[in-house]
Design an enzyme around this catalytic site. Structure first.
Site, PDB file in Angstrom:
ATOM      1  N   HIS A  24      37.529  33.565  36.962  1.00  0.00           N
ATOM      2  CA  HIS A  24      37.832  34.863  36.237  1.00  0.00           C
ATOM      3  C   HIS A  24      36.938  35.667  35.586  1.00  0.00           C
ATOM      4  O   HIS A  24      37.241  35.200  34.062  1.00  0.00           O
ATOM      5  CB  HIS A  24      39.225  34.906  35.414  1.00  0.00           C
ATOM      6  CG  HIS A  24      40.450  35.987  35.225  1.00  0.00           C
ATOM      7  ND1 HIS A  24      41.305  36.576  35.648  1.00  0.00           N
ATOM      8  CD2 HIS A  24      39.821  37.063  34.084  1.00  0.00           C
ATOM      9  CE1 HIS A  24      41.444  37.401  35.481  1.00  0.00           C
ATOM     10  NE2 HIS A  24      41.200  38.206  33.799  1.00  0.00           N
ATOM     11  N   CYS A  25      36.285  36.709  35.894  1.00  0.00           N
ATOM     12  CA  CYS A  25      35.869  37.673  35.339  1.00  0.00           C
ATOM     13  C   CYS A  25      35.521  39.116  36.278  1.00  0.00           C
ATOM     14  O   CYS A  25      36.604  39.569  36.751  1.00  0.00           O
ATOM     15  CB  CYS A  25      34.799  36.979  34.766  1.00  0.00           C
ATOM     16  SG  CYS A  25      33.691  36.624  36.331  1.00  0.00           S
ATOM     17  N   HIS A  26      35.154  40.053  35.248  1.00  0.00           N
ATOM     18  CA  HIS A  26      35.009  40.981  35.207  1.00  0.00           C
ATOM     19  C   HIS A  26      33.715  42.208  35.453  1.00  0.00           C
ATOM     20  O   HIS A  26      32.914  41.803  34.667  1.00  0.00           O
ATOM     21  CB  HIS A  26      35.945  42.150  34.694  1.00  0.00           C
ATOM     22  CG  HIS A  26      37.379  41.836  34.603  1.00  0.00           C
ATOM     23  ND1 HIS A  26      38.628  41.918  35.702  1.00  0.00           N
ATOM     24  CD2 HIS A  26      38.110  40.753  32.869  1.00  0.00           C
ATOM     25  CE1 HIS A  26      39.941  41.403  35.154  1.00  0.00           C
ATOM     26  NE2 HIS A  26      39.295  40.963  33.381  1.00  0.00           N
ATOM     27  N   TYR A  58      42.196  52.090  29.183  1.00  0.00           N
ATOM     28  CA  TYR A  58      41.752  52.165  28.295  1.00  0.00           C
ATOM     29  C   TYR A  58      40.481  52.278  28.577  1.00  0.00           C
ATOM     30  O   TYR A  58      40.208  52.294  30.126  1.00  0.00           O
ATOM     31  CB  TYR A  58      41.123  50.182  28.103  1.00  0.00           C
ATOM     32  CG  TYR A  58      40.460  49.473  28.828  1.00  0.00           C
ATOM     33  CD1 TYR A  58      39.299  49.295  29.141  1.00  0.00           C
ATOM     34  CD2 TYR A  58      42.169  49.229  29.248  1.00  0.00           C
ATOM     35  CE1 TYR A  58      39.464  48.009  30.178  1.00  0.00           C
ATOM     36  CE2 TYR A  58      41.510  48.168  30.425  1.00  0.00           C
ATOM     37  CZ  TYR A  58      40.358  47.685  30.950  1.00  0.00           C
ATOM     38  OH  TYR A  58      40.011  46.226  31.761  1.00  0.00           O
ATOM     39  N   ARG A  98      45.739  41.744  43.092  1.00  0.00           N
ATOM     40  CA  ARG A  98      45.652  41.492  41.675  1.00  0.00           C
ATOM     41  C   ARG A  98      47.484  42.435  41.974  1.00  0.00           C
ATOM     42  O   ARG A  98      46.931  43.536  42.188  1.00  0.00           O
ATOM     43  CB  ARG A  98      45.037  41.611  41.198  1.00  0.00           C
ATOM     44  CG  ARG A  98      45.277  41.411  39.770  1.00  0.00           C
ATOM     45  CD  ARG A  98      44.270  41.980  38.079  1.00  0.00           C
ATOM     46  NE  ARG A  98      44.349  40.782  37.797  1.00  0.00           N
ATOM     47  CZ  ARG A  98      43.710  41.734  36.241  1.00  0.00           C
ATOM     48  NH1 ARG A  98      43.591  42.609  36.107  1.00  0.00           N
ATOM     49  NH2 ARG A  98      43.970  40.813  35.471  1.00  0.00           N
ATOM     50  N   ARG A 103      51.285  47.285  29.322  1.00  0.00           N
ATOM     51  CA  ARG A 103      49.932  48.594  28.583  1.00  0.00           C
ATOM     52  C   ARG A 103      48.862  48.889  29.557  1.00  0.00           C
ATOM     53  O   ARG A 103      48.231  49.150  28.992  1.00  0.00           O
ATOM     54  CB  ARG A 103      49.501  48.046  27.484  1.00  0.00           C
ATOM     55  CG  ARG A 103      48.983  46.570  27.638  1.00  0.00           C
ATOM     56  CD  ARG A 103      47.817  45.663  26.286  1.00  0.00           C
ATOM     57  NE  ARG A 103      48.342  44.332  26.839  1.00  0.00           N
ATOM     58  CZ  ARG A 103      47.650  43.813  27.123  1.00  0.00           C
ATOM     59  NH1 ARG A 103      46.508  44.808  27.107  1.00  0.00           N
ATOM     60  NH2 ARG A 103      47.099  42.101  27.116  1.00  0.00           N
ATOM     61  N   TYR A 145      49.842  38.890  36.897  1.00  0.00           N
ATOM     62  CA  TYR A 145      49.617  38.849  35.168  1.00  0.00           C
ATOM     63  C   TYR A 145      50.994  39.481  35.026  1.00  0.00           C
ATOM     64  O   TYR A 145      50.859  40.094  34.889  1.00  0.00           O
ATOM     65  CB  TYR A 145      47.862  39.910  34.984  1.00  0.00           C
ATOM     66  CG  TYR A 145      47.765  39.546  33.705  1.00  0.00           C
ATOM     67  CD1 TYR A 145      47.706  38.450  33.080  1.00  0.00           C
ATOM     68  CD2 TYR A 145      47.095  40.999  33.319  1.00  0.00           C
ATOM     69  CE1 TYR A 145      47.760  38.711  31.344  1.00  0.00           C
ATOM     70  CE2 TYR A 145      46.590  40.923  31.616  1.00  0.00           C
ATOM     71  CZ  TYR A 145      46.257  39.482  30.806  1.00  0.00           C
ATOM     72  OH  TYR A 145      46.542  39.441  29.814  1.00  0.00           O
ATOM     73  N   ASP A 195      36.852  35.127  31.924  1.00  0.00           N
ATOM     74  CA  ASP A 195      37.004  36.008  31.672  1.00  0.00           C
ATOM     75  C   ASP A 195      35.681  37.392  30.670  1.00  0.00           C
ATOM     76  O   ASP A 195      36.935  38.830  30.182  1.00  0.00           O
ATOM     77  CB  ASP A 195      38.729  36.536  30.682  1.00  0.00           C
ATOM     78  CG  ASP A 195      39.535  37.850  30.999  1.00  0.00           C
ATOM     79  OD1 ASP A 195      39.936  38.620  30.948  1.00  0.00           O
ATOM     80  OD2 ASP A 195      40.233  37.951  29.127  1.00  0.00           O
TER      81      ASP A 195
HETATM   82  O1  LIG Z   1      44.427  41.197  28.921  1.00  0.00           O
HETATM   83  C1  LIG Z   1      44.366  42.243  28.981  1.00  0.00           C
HETATM   84  O2  LIG Z   1      44.156  43.199  28.301  1.00  0.00           O
HETATM   85  C2  LIG Z   1      43.403  42.143  30.431  1.00  0.00           C
HETATM   86  C3  LIG Z   1      43.020  43.192  31.042  1.00  0.00           C
HETATM   87  C4  LIG Z   1      42.429  42.760  32.538  1.00  0.00           C
HETATM   88  C5  LIG Z   1      42.217  44.457  33.320  1.00  0.00           C
HETATM   89  O3  LIG Z   1      42.193  45.390  32.540  1.00  0.00           O
HETATM   90  O4  LIG Z   1      42.236  44.459  34.240  1.00  0.00           O
HETATM   91  O5  LIG Z   1      42.834  41.977  32.793  1.00  0.00           O
HETATM   92  C6  LIG Z   1      42.666  40.281  32.077  1.00  0.00           C
HETATM   93  O6  LIG Z   1      42.207  39.950  32.970  1.00  0.00           O
HETATM   94  C7  LIG Z   1      42.730  41.080  31.004  1.00  0.00           C
END
Ligand SMILES: O=C(O)c1cc(C(=O)O)oc(=O)c1
Length: 313
Positions: free
Chosen positions: A40-42, A58, A133, A139, A166, A266
């Site tokens: 899990h990473c972005h 954001y 996803r 939020r 999520y 993350d």
């Molecule tokens: O809790 C968060 O803000 C968050 C946001 C995102 C996303 O913006 O994709 O992904 C995550 O895994 C966690």
């Protein structure tokens, strides 16, 4: 007058108070098993190349594929699962670009709308996407009707993909029927965000455990202690006992569902408000929640390989 360069037209201003990812993380003391997957990473942008989505909630700092893969190598991971971040909406280009430049060492999870075509899904599959996803954290995203999500789930099931969900722990009762109607493997992000100031054997977390117990197609990422922790201590300054309040929750899931758990950094940790963890120290959290070599191997190697690279096992 010269026309503005793309970089100038695509300048983004970060959300006020945004915390950038940690530079110069420690070398983990915990030696990851060979072939470990950061599941899990972005990537964020870079915005000049891959603009952030107009509907985003954001605006992050940039976090490129090169920076992600440098972190992978530094920490000792072999592979990544790059999850589409909500700041890119359903524009998966940055995530796909990361996959195709990974030398087969990354798979992805996309965000798609009902309008996505079969040719586009096939192209994503060819690039390494293995899931979609669905996000219920208010939020982060606007509401998508459940019939649209069910339709998408039915379509991606044909590619053998799974659904990543999520949500916040308090919303599980209301979402239960929808989640249990999903026809695929279902992977929960960050243990369904338990409130770790409540007891680990209290009704809220028990409901999550029941959700996993009753539904053998449900997996969980035991990730994001830095997000869930209330009392710390923070993964900073060499701390080896970081986020102790999250340990009983994650360990409970790892021990009871050892064949259905995943772990990820993350990185680059969107939306943290308090501090940015040292990712090296975050890796040192793992043996606290998966105390044996066998549990570590399942969590970091055999489970993610089964889900994302089944053809290699
Ligand atoms: O809790 C968060 O803000 C968050 C946001 C995102 C996303 O913006 O994709 O992904 C995550 O895994 C966690």
């Amino acid at each position: 007058m010269n026309a503005p360069t793309p970089r100038e037209t695509m300048a983004f201003t970060k959300t006020p108070g945004w915390l950038d990812w940690y530079c110069g993380p420690a070398k983990p003391r915990f030696k990851l098993p060979a072939g470990a997957v950061d599941a899990h990473c972005h990537v964020f942008g870079p915005g000049a190349e891959f603009p952030y989505a107009p509907e985003r909630k954001y605006t992050p700092c940039d976090a490129s594929k090169a920076q992600l893969y440098a972190l992978r190598d530094h920490l000792g991971f072999a592979r990544n699962v790059v999850v589409q971040a909500t700041c890119h909406g359903a524009d998966n280009r940055a995530m796909l670009d990361a996959l195709v430049h990974s030398g087969g060492q990354a798979r992805g999870v996309a965000t798609v709308r009902r309008s996505v075509g079969d040719a586009e899904l096939q192209a994503m599959h060819d690039a390494g996407v293995r899931g979609v996803r669905f996000n219920f954290v208010k939020r982060l995203v606007d509401f998508t009707p459940k019939d649209e999500l069910l339709e998408i789930a039915g379509r991606i099931a044909k590619w053998g993909w799974h659904v990543v969900i999520y949500f916040e722990a308090v919303d599980l009762p209301e979402l239960w029927d929808f989640f249990t109607a999903l026809p695929t493997t279902v992977v929960v992000d960050h243990m369904g965000r338990p409130d770790v100031s409540k007891p680990v054997d209290g009704p809220e977390f028990e409901l999550f455990l029941k959700f996993m117990r009753d539904n053998p197609n449900v997996w969980s990422k035991v990730s994001c202690p830095e997000r869930l922790s209330v009392t710390g201590p923070k993964a900073l300054n060499g701390e080896q006992g970081a986020y102790a309040d999250v340990v009983p929750f994650a360990r409970r899931v790892v021990e009871e569902f050892s064949d259905r758990v995943l772990w990820g950094t993350d990185w680059p940790h969107p939306n943290l408000k308090d501090h940015m963890p040292d990712d090296g120290l975050l890796v040192d959290f793992i043996p606290h929640i998966a105390p044996t070599a066998e549990l570590q191997h399942k969590l970091l190697v055999s489970n993610p390989m089964r889900l994302y690279w089944p053809e290699e096992i």
